[in-house]
Structures are given as structure tokens and as C-alpha cells.
Scaffold this active site. Structure first.
Site, PDB file in Angstrom:
ATOM      1  CG  HIS A 117      -1.894   1.001   1.397  1.00  0.00           C
ATOM      2  ND1 HIS A 117      -1.634   2.289   1.792  1.00  0.00           N
ATOM      3  CD2 HIS A 117      -3.232   0.946   1.185  1.00  0.00           C
ATOM      4  CE1 HIS A 117      -2.758   2.980   1.823  1.00  0.00           C
ATOM      5  NE2 HIS A 117      -3.747   2.185   1.456  1.00  0.00           N
ATOM      6  CG  ASP A 194       0.613  -2.380   6.172  1.00  0.00           C
ATOM      7  OD1 ASP A 194      -0.303  -2.392   7.019  1.00  0.00           O
ATOM      8  OD2 ASP A 194       0.529  -1.765   5.100  1.00  0.00           O
ATOM      9  CE  LYS A 220      -7.132   0.026   6.280  1.00  0.00           C
ATOM     10  NZ  LYS A 220      -7.924   0.562   5.174  1.00  0.00           N
ATOM     11  CB  CYS A 360      -3.588   3.430  -1.666  1.00  0.00           C
ATOM     12  SG  CYS A 360      -4.839   4.666  -1.379  1.00  0.00           S
TER      13      CYS A 360
END
Ligand code: PLP
Length: 402
Positions: A117, A194, A220, A360
Site C-alpha cells: 500500500h 503492515d 479496519k 493506493c
């Protein structure tokens, strides 16, 4: 009541008059009632944290510390102080890029992947501009998985850090973290994962993963917006300089000298997102009570239904592995001759919430020779009707747009 009905009953979103078929969970998930209530309770009667001795302020400080402890339990961290609250995954990833970046020399190497990302890509490009580090990039296999076989060639003696996604927000592919950690350990490099996409699919065990940093966002994983986490191994955090500076992160300050507080305070300059952190604490507490084996089974069945349904459309090309074993229920696909924004528009009119574009992750789309994709991302409250609405809507979209 089925498990999905029980889960839905806990989300204010599903109490609304006409909730849509919400399949954009990789962008943000719906908030759990417990997180909303905890946050509202904190905001209704609040004081700043770590500052004043009156009862309300002490209660705030206690609740904020309790939220940290809850996140530490969710991650199976070795200590509560390994949890740093940030404004989100992006801020957590930037924190590492700046703080670790300050310890690197020109010519030191950072390894990322082409699947990242932008929030785990751009900070490293900026660091390269500032410090002259060398950025190496793990390539992708044709199905979008990270080619971890290239680790042997790309992790050199100059590698100081591997920063890599735990799960791709485009392909749903889960990274072979053990291979990454083993390669890093051979040369003494740190590992940053991540975890933005992983956390909504169940608690994470950072000790078992063996990395040094783990970043994620609350919104999220059924918590509020505006807060996220950087978990860092205590010994690693202790030797890092701060990223942001200001109140609450110092030891002694004078014109002549400056010292910093121990982590996590060193990395939490200014008033933190107190209510949001407390909301996140409630969300992860709830996540820890769930029957994950059953939920994973239901998610896999829905994923299989979606993949099988998409495979019946000759114009659809899947971006990501078809193999169910090592992926999360995040499904991106191209529809030949139709822009993803148009697909999303038509589906949106049919109350199916999807996202289209490059997500992204422009380097990933460049590597896979794709101009963009439509993405459906499933969460624990989705059911077969959501998937079927997507498939029926796609059939309509093809009629309208072809
Ligand atoms: N990393 C991944 C893999 C993501 O999918 C996202 C958001 O979509 C982020 C990082 C950034 O998260 P946030 O925008 O919450 O900071």
C-alpha cells in the site's frame, strides 16, 4: 439465530433502515456497538491523560492504559508498553520510517515489496530522498503473491529493515512471514509488518510472527477512526529516537539539554486520541471473544462462492491468487473493457458497496500490468446474500456497460 445474525445484531449499521450490501471492509469496516459505547462514555465525561491529579483525569489515564493493555493482549505482546497509539496504520508506518530512518546511513538497504500500500511505499521513497538509503523491492508472482523466493538474492549484508505487508489490500494474499523473518535474522535486519488488512480477521500473535514492528488501524477492525497502533519489540523501541516531538514525550527539557521519555510515551507526542484508543480497546476485547475457527470457515465459504461466481464471467480477470489457502477474503478483479469506477457506480446503484481503482497500490498494478480493479472485501458480518447481490449486479453492469 445464526452466527451471522448474532454478529449483525451487534452493529448499529445493520439496525439502520436499509443497510447496503457492504463489501468495502478493506477500506473501513463497520463499527461495533461496544466500541461506539466505550468511546461515547469517555467523551461524555473526559479529562486529558497523564497530566492532572484529580479523579476524572486519573480515570481517563487509567482507561487509556487499560486500552493499551487490551491491545497488548490482542496482539499477545510481551508487555503493554510495546503498544504505541498512533492516528492509524499510515502514521505507524511513517513513525518507523522516520525513527529507524534516522539511524540509517547512506547505502544501508531497506527491502519492501511491489505489493505494498502507498503508506508502506511512499515513506521509504521519501527516506531514500532524504538519506540516500538503497531501496530494494521484492517482485510479484503472476498471481500477485510476493515472490519470497527472491529474498535470498535481495536481502544483503547491508539490509537493515524489511517492511512488508502481512496481507495485500488488493490481492488478499497473505505473506509468508516466516520466510521474511528468517531472511532478516540472517543479516540482523529488523522486520516491520503492515497488518492493516489482517487484524479484522482475528487476533494476531506478534511473538509467534517474530517480527519487530506491527502496524494497524482501528477503523479496519471494527473500532473507531482516528487511532491505530504501532507494536514494537521493547528492546527495539527503546533504542529508537522519536518521530514527532512535543508534550508528554520528554524526560528533561532546557535550552541546553533534552532527554526523552521511555516508550511508548516517547512516540506519543501531544494529546493522544484518548476516546478512540478506548473504543479500539473495546473492539479488540470483543474480537478476542469470537469463535474464530467458525468465522474463518464462514469467510472461506463466502470467498469460494464469490470466486466461483466471478469465474462464470468470461470478461472477468481475477487479480490475486485463486488458491483459498493463503489468502483473505479480499477479491479484486478487472472487467474487460469496463472501468472499475463504472462497475462500482452501477453496483452502488444496486446497493452493493465496492471500491474501484488502484487501491493506493500503484506499484502493484504496474507490476501486474493492470490499470486498476474493482474490489470486494468481506468481513465477518457478510453473508451469501451480499455475495449474490454482487454477482447479480455484475451481470446487470455488464449488460448496461458493455
Ligand atoms: N496498509 C494497508 C495494507 C492498507 O490497506 C491500508 C489502508 O487501506 C493502510 C496501510 C493505511 O491505513 P490507514 O489509511 O488506516 O492509515
Amino acid at each position: 439465530m445464526s452466527l451471522i445474525e448474532q454478529l449483525r445484531a451487534q452493529f448499529p449499521f445493520y439496525a439502520a433502515a436499509n443497510p447496503c450490501h457492504y463489501l468495502d471492509n478493506a477500506a473501513t469496516s463497520q463499527i461495533h456497538q461496544q466500541a461506539l459505547a466505550a468511546m461515547a462514555g469517555q467523551e461524555a465525561s473526559r479529562a486529558n491523560v497523564h497530566r492532572s491529579p484529580y479523579r476524572l483525569a486519573e480515570a481517563s489515564t487509567h482507561a487509556y492504559g487499560e486500552a493499551r493493555a487490551r491491545v497488548a493482549r490482542f496482539l499477545n505482546a510481551a508487555a503493554n508498553d510495546e503498544v504505541v497509539f498512533t492516528s492509524g496504520a499510515t502514521a505507524a508506518l511513517n513513525l518507523v520510517a522516520y525513527s529507524v530512518g534516522e539511524t540509517l546511513q547512506a547505502g544501508d538497504e531497506v527491502l519492501i515489496s511491489a505489493a505494498e500500500h502507498h503508506s508502506n511505499f511512499v515513506p521509504w521513497l521519501r527516506l531514500r530522498e532524504r538519506s540516500g538509503i538503497r531501496l530494494r523491492v521484492l517482485p510479484l508472482l503472476p498471481d500477485g503473491r510476493i515472490a519470497t523466493a527472491s529474498l535470498a538474492e535481495l536481502v544483503t549484508e547491508r539490509c537493515r529493515l524489511i517492511a512488508i505487508t502481512h496481507c495485500s489490500n488488493v490481492t488478499g494474499a497473505v505473506t509468508d512471514v516466516a520466510a521474511v523473518v528468517a531472511a532478516a535474522r540472517k543479516v540482523g535486519a529488523l522486520v516491520l509488518l503492515d497488518g492493516a488488512q489482517q487484524v479484522q480477521h482475528g487476533p494476531v500473535d506478534v511473538q509467534m510472527l517474530g517480527a519487530d514492528f506491527y502496524a494497524f488501524s482501528s477503523h479496519k477492525c471494527f473500532g473507531p477512526t482516528g487511532v491505530g497502533v504501532l507494536w514494537g519489540r521493547q528492546a527495539v523501541l527503546e533504542r529508537l529516537p522519536p518521530f514527532m516531538t512535543g508534550g508528554g514525550m520528554v524526560g528533561e527539557v532546557s535550552l541546553e539539554s533534552l532527554s526523552f521519555a521511555a516508550p511508548p510515551a516517547r512516540f506519543e507526542a501531544g494529546t493522544p486520541p484518548v476516546a478512540q484508543a478506548i473504543g479500539l480497546g473495546a473492539a479488540v476485547d470483543w474480537l478476542m471473544t469470537l469463535p474464530w475457527a467458525e468465522i474463518h470457515q464462514a469467510e472461506s465459504a463466502l470467498l469460494a462462492r464469490l470466486l466461483a461466481g466471478l469465474a462464470t464471467f468470461p470478461a472477468v480477470r481475477l487479480i490475486g491468487p485463486a488458491d483459498l489457502a493463503r489468502r483473505l477474503p479480499i477479491v479484486s478483479f478487472e472487467v474487460r473493457g469496463i472501468h472499475p469506477h463504472d462497475v462500482c457506480q452501477v453496483l452502488g446503484e444496486r446497493q452493493v458497496a465496492l471500491r474501484g481503482g488502484n487501491h493506493c497500490a500503484q506499484p502493484l498494478f504496474a507490476a501486474l500490468n493492470s490499470a486498476g480493479a474493482t474490489r470486494a472485501s468481506l468481513a465477518l458480518y457478510n453473508d451469501a446474500a451480499d455475495v449474490d447481490a454482487l454477482l447479480a449486479g455484475l451481470e446487470d453492469a455488464l449488460k448496461v456497460l458493455s
